[in-house]
Write a protein that holds these residues in place. Structure first.
Motif, PDB file in Angstrom:
ATOM      1  N   ARG A 248     -21.962  74.813 164.691  1.00 29.08           N
ATOM      2  CA  ARG A 248     -20.574  74.995 165.130  1.00 29.08           C
ATOM      3  C   ARG A 248     -19.825  75.964 164.232  1.00 29.08           C
ATOM      4  NH1 ARG A 248     -17.501  69.770 167.780  1.00 29.08           N
ATOM      5  NH2 ARG A 248     -18.267  70.289 169.833  1.00 29.08           N
ATOM      6  N   GLU A 249     -19.914  75.712 162.927  1.00 30.82           N
ATOM      7  CA  GLU A 249     -19.191  76.588 162.004  1.00 30.82           C
ATOM      8  C   GLU A 249     -19.769  77.994 162.037  1.00 30.82           C
ATOM      9  OE1 GLU A 249     -16.534  76.311 160.010  1.00 30.82           O
ATOM     10  OE2 GLU A 249     -16.083  74.261 160.611  1.00 30.82           O
ATOM     11  N   GLU A 251     -21.212  79.571 164.527  1.00 29.62           N
ATOM     12  CA  GLU A 251     -20.723  80.263 165.711  1.00 29.62           C
ATOM     13  C   GLU A 251     -19.277  80.689 165.499  1.00 29.62           C
ATOM     14  OE1 GLU A 251     -22.334  81.144 168.351  1.00 29.62           O
ATOM     15  OE2 GLU A 251     -24.214  80.014 168.214  1.00 29.62           O
ATOM     16  N   GLY A 252     -18.477  79.752 165.006  1.00 27.29           N
ATOM     17  CA  GLY A 252     -17.054  80.017 164.821  1.00 27.29           C
ATOM     18  C   GLY A 252     -16.807  81.148 163.838  1.00 27.29           C
TER      19      GLY A 252
ATOM     20  N   ARG B 126     -14.587  70.511 171.846  1.00 27.81           N
ATOM     21  CA  ARG B 126     -13.730  71.190 170.873  1.00 27.81           C
ATOM     22  C   ARG B 126     -12.292  71.110 171.327  1.00 27.81           C
ATOM     23  NH1 ARG B 126     -16.467  75.912 167.787  1.00 27.81           N
ATOM     24  NH2 ARG B 126     -18.552  75.912 168.686  1.00 27.81           N
ATOM     25  N   ARG B 131     -10.543  76.864 170.287  1.00 27.62           N
ATOM     26  CA  ARG B 131     -11.993  77.036 170.190  1.00 27.62           C
ATOM     27  C   ARG B 131     -12.383  78.224 169.325  1.00 27.62           C
ATOM     28  NH1 ARG B 131     -16.016  74.826 174.249  1.00 27.62           N
ATOM     29  NH2 ARG B 131     -17.502  76.195 173.245  1.00 27.62           N
ATOM     30  N   GLY B 132     -11.621  79.285 169.425  1.00 28.78           N
ATOM     31  CA  GLY B 132     -12.053  80.545 168.832  1.00 28.78           C
ATOM     32  C   GLY B 132     -11.740  80.667 167.359  1.00 28.78           C
ATOM     33  N   SER B 133     -11.785  81.919 166.911  1.00 30.28           N
ATOM     34  CA  SER B 133     -11.468  82.153 165.507  1.00 30.28           C
ATOM     35  C   SER B 133     -10.511  83.333 165.417  1.00 30.28           C
ATOM     36  CB  SER B 133     -12.746  82.442 164.729  1.00 30.28           C
ATOM     37  OG  SER B 133     -13.433  83.522 165.330  1.00 30.28           O
ATOM     38  N   PRO B 140     -13.989  86.368 160.199  1.00 29.77           N
ATOM     39  CA  PRO B 140     -13.579  85.386 161.214  1.00 29.77           C
ATOM     40  C   PRO B 140     -13.364  84.004 160.592  1.00 29.77           C
ATOM     41  CG  PRO B 140     -15.895  85.976 161.461  1.00 29.77           C
ATOM     42  CD  PRO B 140     -15.362  86.828 160.366  1.00 29.77           C
ATOM     43  N   PHE B 141     -12.319  83.335 161.019  1.00 31.13           N
ATOM     44  CA  PHE B 141     -12.025  81.997 160.491  1.00 31.13           C
ATOM     45  C   PHE B 141     -11.617  81.107 161.662  1.00 31.13           C
ATOM     46  CE2 PHE B 141      -9.471  78.766 158.375  1.00 31.13           C
ATOM     47  CZ  PHE B 141     -10.318  78.441 157.334  1.00 31.13           C
ATOM     48  N   PRO B 142     -12.202  79.906 161.791  1.00 28.95           N
ATOM     49  CA  PRO B 142     -11.914  79.063 162.959  1.00 28.95           C
ATOM     50  C   PRO B 142     -10.439  78.667 163.023  1.00 28.95           C
ATOM     51  CG  PRO B 142     -13.825  78.261 161.762  1.00 28.95           C
ATOM     52  CD  PRO B 142     -13.206  79.320 160.914  1.00 28.95           C
ATOM     53  N   PRO B 213     -13.928  67.670 166.751  1.00 25.91           N
ATOM     54  CA  PRO B 213     -14.250  69.056 167.103  1.00 25.91           C
ATOM     55  C   PRO B 213     -15.067  69.780 166.046  1.00 25.91           C
ATOM     56  CG  PRO B 213     -11.896  68.598 167.283  1.00 25.91           C
ATOM     57  CD  PRO B 213     -12.504  67.475 166.531  1.00 25.91           C
ATOM     58  N   ARG B 214     -15.268  69.188 164.894  1.00 25.36           N
ATOM     59  CA  ARG B 214     -15.949  69.911 163.820  1.00 25.36           C
ATOM     60  C   ARG B 214     -17.396  69.505 163.648  1.00 25.36           C
ATOM     61  NH1 ARG B 214     -13.556  69.794 158.301  1.00 25.36           N
ATOM     62  NH2 ARG B 214     -13.882  72.024 158.157  1.00 25.36           N
TER      63      ARG B 214
END
Lengths: 409, 613
Positions: A248-249, A251-252, B126, B131-133, B140-142, B213-214
């Motif tokens: 998950r991380e 992908e994110g 999620r 969902r995205g970042s 990129p950071f969630p 979601p994590r």
């Protein structure tokens, strides 16, 4: 104040235990014809139910089939006495003793964790009792700490790493990063992967390594640290809840963008199914694409299993099934339940498994059961393997010479 | 540079979750003084309930956040229920007894969760819209992590308002500072406690639900978080919300940057940090001296050596036990051997808890050091068993002497957590030092020589050595040393004013308890034939604590009874059912409610009452 009663209490408890534990001993009449053949089975049923329950169903199916076909040694039933080890080696050793002294088992089987498997293997050697280790992956159980009485079914860490190296060496990737749980399994997987890959590809370099504590992966920082090293490819050994977090991380945070991931065990339904549509795509993995394997022996197994338990088999189911089929075959080949004869029968035993024919090598007691190597993809909201092939375990073992050097005796 | 910024933000996201969970723990502890092991279970329940609700409602942002809030409230209600149904009945019991009760809850919740939600990891939906970042300086950071980072300070602010701007909050703060005075002024402690348990558990549930979601919700979440939450609470200073916040931030950053420098050290990093903080600051970062909890034992009636015929009871028991091999089979003998060894382990811990008033959460370290001391001698020097057994208490005693020097300078839960930190450090060294200890694959082949290899022979040997050590421990309790130790426990100030060096006595008792545990460990190693780092892991420390509490801390026979009871229960339940944790937990709950002074304490009360009437 009086302490007598208090002190007598444990005494009474001790006597009560002595009687209660001593009572259920069956009269040992192993010779008589109709007596069942008793196998003691130990596994981490409460510690890791998601893995051990499919495994249990697998061996239940095998035992039912053996008994339905008329049992062993001319009509003796196969009987399994199964116990939980709570995931602790010392508990496993106590349970093994109970199975041996009280239940009078002729063989031991099972275990999941490597250290539990090693403890039971040592117990088996001391008590001269055959032990078929089903699931532990550690190389030590058949090599550096191998013994005459212990056999192991699953392809070891070395074998699975070697299967993946074959694929990894074909990649253009030169800069590799590794992430593995910080214990023996993770460490030896990374060590073999590095060593074997470097032999095939002297031009690769390993630029980063992460060693999260098992079950406690700090996904964000770990992913970021791996990305910072700018590797071309990643070798992953994490599994279970850690793997889901990592995916998950990753992908994110774009870790897997334009990078190949090579990952141990991730193709097994145990790990792939819980991730549903978020299963990673394009990873090179070892695993078990159960719904796609259409060899006659696997089809027969899958259908029997689905009919009996109303769900598809998992990797553990195959392991449980094959373990007890091997035990049945060994007893039949030995023509007796005598420990030494069963051990001799297990050495070099050939049998048919859902994955095809396998041999328990006489050299190191490692079975040649293999694994399926392929790529992951998502289909109908479910992670599956694609483009896979069966890697026969026999092809991924070091030379006999090297094995002899590692093994005591 | 951008990399370090993102790493810093990742650390903040970790910190936010840690803070939510540990703020609940610190509030509960501050007011009720309950060491709530079940806090991690509430976190896990929050995650599971959150998963269920999010699957049903979580497709819209409103539904998702509603589901999270509902899960949190539901867990809060469960916490309140635990207070009303269980803990409230135990406020008159010795302080630590609630710990035993919450441990029972942990076991029950583990099996209940497995029964309700199944054994497979559950990967939840999620958060919709998150969902995205986002790209922060090209990294990129969630998005969801950004929300979490904001949520930490938000909850801190809300809690601050609650505690400083409402009447209820003022009462809670009053009770945190002086519980007795608050109730003397007419505050109903029972209602306050129910409210506090509700709030604390709801925060744990919120922390759990926000993880959906994590990560995949799984059955190991409870144990993974509870120890870490205790670390945060203690590092921050118990009862201090701001302290918990600061400690969460520090630990979050430590993990984020620690893995860059020493990726191998993740196993032990937080414990090393806690040990350093506690050595430098006795009450954590923001704790105050007056917040230090009282010591464990409410002394109860003083111990009196048995007189008359009762003096012969231990000898009678030994004789009785020595006769067991005449009737029992092999398996019964090894179970009894284990009981005797565990009785020694529990009795050695009781020396600290019962006589010294020092609750150790890390007693397994000395058990394990003894086991490894013996096993290493056998493996590397091929030492004969008697030599290895003699080394076991020495190695463990030396370890205890070193750790004890630091530990006895702290009191209450700070002492407990420092012992835990040392135990974890010893554990991780053993776990990772492959060359010497064999790492997690342990040391095999530690079997007794032929003369002691028979089950009966080894049982007699164990009985002689452990029995002898038990008698010595008993003698220590009634020697001047024991009396001094008890004086230090009951009133350190008065003891010091009459010239007793309390700390020195506590230190020596720590070493004595450690070496007795080490002997138990050595005997255990030879009874199993192998040693593994699990012998010094947290569960063993907890088991030892449970044995002592189950038997009752006010009698010397308590730990012996407790060890026998706990071990027999566990082995029997384990061999009969897969739901043994449920059975064990339920039995503990029943015992706690029926015998609030421990089993041995109950029997003694019965006896005293019968004699007096």
């Amino acid at each position: 104040m009086n302490r007598r009663h208090l002190l007598l209490a444990p005494g009474a408890a001790a006597l009560a235990t002595a009687l209660c534990f001593a009572a259920p001993m069956p009269a040992a009449q192993a010779q008589s014809g109709g007596q069942p053949i008793r196998v003691g089975e130990i596994n981490s049923y409460t510690g890791l139910p998601a893995f051990t329950i499919p495994y249990r169903q697998g061996w239940q199916l095998a035992v039912e089939e053996v008994n339905a076909a008329g049992g062993l040694l001319g009509g003796r039933k196969l009987e399994v006495i199964s116990r939980d080890d709570a995931g602790k080696p010392d508990d496993a050793v106590r349970v093994a003793q109970e199975l041996l002294s009280n239940e009078k088992v002729e063989l031991l089987a099972g275990t999941y964790f490597s250290h539990v498997g090693l403890a039971v293997a040592d117990f088996a050697a001391r008590n001269k009792l055959p032990f078929v280790a089903a699931e532990p992956l550690t190389d030590a159980i058949t090599w550096t700490k191998g013994n005459r009485y212990t056999f192991r079914l699953r392809p070891s860490t070395y074998m699975q790493a070697a299967m993946l190296v074959e694929e990894a060496a074909k990649l253009p990737a030169k800069r590799w990063a590794t992430v593995a749980p910080n214990y023996e399994y993770g460490q030896s997987a990374v060590q073999w992967f590095r060593q074997l890959l470097s032999e095939k590809r002297p031009d690769v370099e390993f630029v980063a390594e992460q060693w999260p504590a098992q079950g406690k992966l700090e996904a964000g920082p770990t992913v970021q640290a791996l990305a910072a090293a700018k590797p071309d490819a990643i070798f992953n050994v994490t599994f279970g809840a850690d793997l889901a977090k990592f995916v998950r991380e990753g992908e994110g945070r774009g870790l897997f963008r334009n990078r190949t991931v090579v990952s141990l065990l991730t193709g097994e339904p145990e790990y792939l199914d819980p991730m549903k549509d978020e299963a990673p795509e394009g990873w090179i993995v070892t695993g078990y694409p159960q719904e796609q394997i259409d060899t006659p022996e696997h089809k027969a197994f899958r259908e029997a299993y689905a009919k009996r338990f109303n769900e598809p088999p998992r990797q553990g189911s195959v392991v449980g099934y094959a373990t007890f089929k091997a035990i049945a075959a060994a007893v039949e080949k030995a023509g007796s339940t005598d420990a030494e004869k069963v051990v001799d029968a297990l050495s070099g035993l050939e049998l048919s498994s859902p994955f095809g024919p396998i041999t328990f090598r006489a050299l190191d007691h490692q079975a040649t059961m293999g694994a399926y190597v392929g790529k992951t993809t998502v289909k109908d909201g479910q992670g599956v393997m694609t483009g896979w092939r069966y890697a026969d375990g026999a092809d991924y073992l070091p030379s006999d010479e090297a094995v002899r050097k590692m093994r005591p005796e | 540079m951008s990399f370090y910024l993102v790493q810093f933000l990742s650390g903040l996201a970790t910190a936010a979750t840690l803070f939510l969970v540990s703020s609940g723990l610190t509030i509960v502890f501050g007011v009720t003084r309950i060491v709530n092991f079940a806090h991690g279970s509430f976190y896990m329940l929050g995650a599971y309930l959150g998963w269920t609700l999010v699957e049903r409602l979580g497709s819209t942002p409103l539904g998702f956040w509603g589901a999270v809030a509902a899960a949190s409230l539901a867990v809060g209600l469960l916490g309140a229920l635990m207070e009303v149904g269980l803990l409230r009945r135990l406020y008159r019991s010795p302080e630590l007894f609630q710990l035993l009760a919450t441990f029972g809850v942990v076991l029950v919740v583990q099996d209940a969760a497995s029964w309700i939600w199944g054994s497979e990891d559950l990967l939840g939906r999620r958060a919709p819209g998150l969902r995205g970042s986002v790209d922060i300086l090209d990294q990129p950071f969630p998005l969801y992590d950004l929300v979490l980072i904001g949520l930490g300070p938000l909850v801190l602010g809300l809690l601050w308002l609650l505690f400083n701007r409402t009447r209820w909050g003022t009462l809670v703060r009053a009770a945190t500072q002086d519980r007795d005075m608050a109730s003397a002024l007419g505050v109903d402690p029972a209602r306050l406690f129910t409210g506090v348990l509700f709030l604390g558990s709801a925060l744990a549930g919120l922390g759990g639900a926000l993880q959906v979601p994590r990560e995949a919700v799984n059955l190991h979440m409870d144990m993974a978080i509870v120890v870490e939450a205790f670390v945060v609470v203690v590092v921050g200073g118990m009862g201090s919300l701001t302290g918990a916040f600061v400690a969460s931030l520090l630990i979050g950053q430590l993990q984020a940057f620690g893995i860059l420098v020493f990726p191998q050290i993740t196993l032990v990093l937080v414990f090393l940090f806690m040990a350093v903080v506690l050595v430098i600051r006795p009450y954590g970062l923001l704790g105050r001296a007056e917040d230090a909890p009282p010591t464990a034992a409410s002394p109860g009636p003083p111990l009196i050596a048995a007189a008359g015929a009762a003096r012969w009871a231990p000898a009678l028991l030994l004789a009785l036990l020595a006769a067991v091999p005449l009737v029992a089979g092999d398996y019964a003998l090894i179970v009894l051997t284990e009981v005797v060894i565990l009785a020694l382990l529990a009795a050695s811990l009781h020396l600290l808890i019962g006589l010294g008033g020092l609750v150790s959460f890390g007693h397994a370290a000395y058990f394990g050091l003894g086991a490894y001391g013996a096993a290493l001698l056998v493996k590397h020097l091929a030492a004969p068993m008697p030599l290895a057994l003699a080394a076991a208490p020495l190695v463990a005693g030396l370890g205890a002497l070193a750790a004890g020097w630091f530990c006895v300078r702290r009191s209450g839960l700070y002492f407990a957590m420092l012992t835990l930190a040392f135990a974890q450090i010893v554990w991780s060294v053993t776990f990772q030092w492959y060359g010497v200890t064999g790492g997690d694959n342990g040391i095999l082949g530690v079997w007794p020589p032929d003369w002691a290899a028979g089950k009966a022979a080894y049982f007699w040997l164990t009985l002689a050595l452990a029995g002898g050590a038990l008698l010595l421990l008993r003698r220590a309790a009634f020697s001047p040393f024991g009396y001094t130790l008890r004086a230090g426990r009951d009133s350190a100030l008065r003891a010091e004013s009459v010239g007793i060096d309390v700390r020195r006595h506590q230190w020596l008792s720590f070493a004595l308890a450690g070496s007795a545990a080490g002997l138990a460990g050595g005997l255990y190693a030879f009874s199993k034939g192998s040693v593994f780092p699990t012998l010094m892991a947290v569960p063993v420390s907890v088991d030892a604590l449970v044995m002592v509490l189950m038997g009752g801390i006010q009698t010397l026979s308590g730990p012996v009874v407790g060890a026998a009871l706990f071990h027999l229960l566990e082995t029997e339940a384990m061999s009969r059912t897969d739901w043994w944790r449920l059975v064990l937990g339920a039995v503990i709950l029943v015992l706690v409610l029926a015998f609030p002074k421990g089993v041995a304490g109950f029997v003694r009360d019965l006896w005293t009452r019968g004699r007096d009437s």
